[in-house]
Design a protein around this motif. Sequence first.
Motif, short mmCIF file in Angstrom:
data_model
loop_
_atom_site.label_atom_id
_atom_site.label_comp_id
_atom_site.label_asym_id
_atom_site.label_seq_id
_atom_site.Cartn_x
_atom_site.Cartn_y
_atom_site.Cartn_z
N ASP A 194 -5.43 -3.14 -17.37
CA ASP A 194 -4.53 -2.34 -16.53
C ASP A 194 -5.14 -2.09 -15.15
OD1 ASP A 194 -2.72 -2.26 -18.59
OD2 ASP A 194 -3.47 -0.35 -19.39
N GLU A 195 -6.44 -1.78 -15.12
CA GLU A 195 -7.10 -1.56 -13.84
C GLU A 195 -7.10 -2.83 -13.00
OE1 GLU A 195 -10.97 -0.12 -14.54
OE2 GLU A 195 -10.34 1.82 -15.36
N GLN A 221 -0.11 -5.90 -1.83
CA GLN A 221 0.53 -5.03 -0.84
C GLN A 221 -0.19 -5.11 0.50
OE1 GLN A 221 3.34 -3.45 -1.31
NE2 GLN A 221 3.35 -2.57 0.77
N GLU A 222 -1.53 -5.13 0.46
CA GLU A 222 -2.29 -5.25 1.70
C GLU A 222 -2.01 -6.58 2.38
OE1 GLU A 222 -6.33 -4.70 0.73
OE2 GLU A 222 -6.16 -2.53 0.30
N GLU A 223 -1.89 -7.61 1.57
CA GLU A 223 -1.60 -8.93 2.14
C GLU A 223 -0.25 -8.94 2.82
OE1 GLU A 223 -2.33 -12.96 2.99
OE2 GLU A 223 -3.67 -11.37 2.27
N GLU A 250 -5.32 -3.27 -9.29
CA GLU A 250 -6.07 -3.78 -8.15
C GLU A 250 -5.39 -5.00 -7.54
OE1 GLU A 250 -10.60 -5.28 -7.02
OE2 GLU A 250 -10.13 -4.50 -9.03
N LEU A 251 -4.85 -5.85 -8.42
CA LEU A 251 -4.16 -7.04 -7.93
C LEU A 251 -2.90 -6.67 -7.15
CD1 LEU A 251 -3.88 -10.12 -7.87
CD2 LEU A 251 -2.68 -9.98 -10.07
#
Length: 232
Positions: free
Chosen positions: A171-172, A182-184, A176-177
């Motif tokens: 899940d972590e 989202q940042e990309e 993170e993925l």
Amino acid sequence: MSKISKLFKGSSSSSSSSSSKSKHHKSRGGPSAQEAIHKLRETEEMLTKKQDYLEKKIEQELMTAKKHGTKNKRAALQALKRKKRCEQQLTQIDGTLSTIEFQREALENSHTNTEVLKNMGFAAKAMKKVHENMDIDKIDDLMQDINEQQDVAREISDAISGPFGETFDEDELMAELEELEQEELEDNMMSMGGLPSVPSSRMPSAPSGHRATTKKRVEEDDDMKMLASWGT
């Protein structure tokens, strides 16, 4: 009787005695299959030659009968009789050859079967000799040991190829993925010029007619509120 005569007589009787013993021993043992087949083939060959002779003889007697005809009736009839006897002998030989051929084929098949069985028995003895030093219980133990060692090898292979010291929370990792994605996405939008800016100039005012309509609508709403308060 002279001594020489007695000697030859004794020698002859001894020879005949030994010969009779040999014949008796041979008859008791019986000929081999190959010898019997050879004799039958010789008999077939002899009868075949006799057939050829009789066929030629029949042709000759027939020509003799035709030659004499009614001129010498007695000679013609004798020739026809000899022809008939030859034909009878030829018929008998045909039947005999069929019987001999059947017997020879049966004997050949029996000889073949005997050789096959002999070879099969030889192979069975060889197989028995090969298996003499084999113990079924030992073979079962050996196969069990082989299976156990294969299981151990499989467990070792699984242990070597498996992950070592890696205990991560799925899940972590997914969170993170998603954050990276989202940042990309934001970086891509910024590289394309960023978000559209809010216009700095004032929006054009509404026309006077529109303002009058709005004022009238507010007044009507106030009237409706007043009527509602009277009714309560």
